[in-house]
Design an enzyme around this catalytic site. Sequence first.
Site, PDB file in Angstrom:
ATOM      1  N   ASP A  46       0.868  -1.167   0.000  1.00  0.00           N
ATOM      2  CA  ASP A  46       0.000   0.000   0.000  1.00  0.00           C
ATOM      3  C   ASP A  46       0.915   1.230   0.000  1.00  0.00           C
ATOM      4  OD1 ASP A  46      -2.363   1.628   0.404  1.00  0.00           O
ATOM      5  OD2 ASP A  46      -1.784   1.753   2.515  1.00  0.00           O
ATOM      6  N   ASP A  95      -0.200   5.119   1.278  1.00  0.00           N
ATOM      7  CA  ASP A  95      -0.460   5.955   2.464  1.00  0.00           C
ATOM      8  C   ASP A  95      -0.342   5.137   3.742  1.00  0.00           C
ATOM      9  OD1 ASP A  95      -1.310   8.790   1.868  1.00  0.00           O
ATOM     10  OD2 ASP A  95      -2.665   7.747   0.501  1.00  0.00           O
TER      11      ASP A  95
END
Length: 256
Positions: free
Chosen positions: A32, A34
């Site tokens: 991922d 963020d």
Amino acid sequence: MHGVVSFHCTQYSLYIKKSVPDLAPLEAVLFDVDGTLCDSDPLHYHVFREMLPQIGFNNGVPIDEEYFIKNIAGKHNSDIAVLLYPDDIPRGIKFMEDKEAMFRSRLALENLPPIKGLYKLTKWIDDRGLKRAAVTNAPKPNAELMISKLGLKDFFDVVILGSDCERAKPYPDPYLKALEVLKVSKDHTFVCEDSVSGIKAGVAAGMPVVGLTTRNPESVLMEANPTILIKDYEDPKLWEALEELDKRIGSSKTSA
């Protein structure tokens, strides 16, 4: 970074929980962005706290961090738009576009540090010639800016956007597409995630998920069924698992 790929994906995979060492021989690692590559959630949080009262959300009272974690963090912008403007989705989408523009303007001025130990893990991945992808619900300009600021533009083989899938996280579609694009197996790939939404997506795609307690409470993340939880990429639990993975790969080569 070879580019952002557009696609549609709809299938689910059956999930049998594995440990990271069970993945030997490892083929790929999926990240991922963020909260997983860098601790960007505080910046998102402060932008929301500043902008939401301007539209009268929550009667003009700024949201607290608990609300942000439960209702906003890790979610796709289209879902947040529905939360903010359930009766006027286009208005909600316009708000989110304005919010992301403010986020990027703030991000451009800030030195966003990587999650502790990130470059140790990226070197480990590089040294073994593994494939890698960034898989994110963030808008394309956000993802590209964060990846660039972290010096990882050439690290990722591909960036997979939730908005390019039929369904974003928490559905497995983005992670399934990453496997497809990289031409790797879910049985030899693991995911790094920091949100409930993202962990659920990785688990539903049939892969072990290394969950990071960057901002979200451990008790909340455990509900999404990660394989292990770590504080950051220097956590001994991660490196014990990776060392065991290397041993199993070495043993299989010796026996062969």
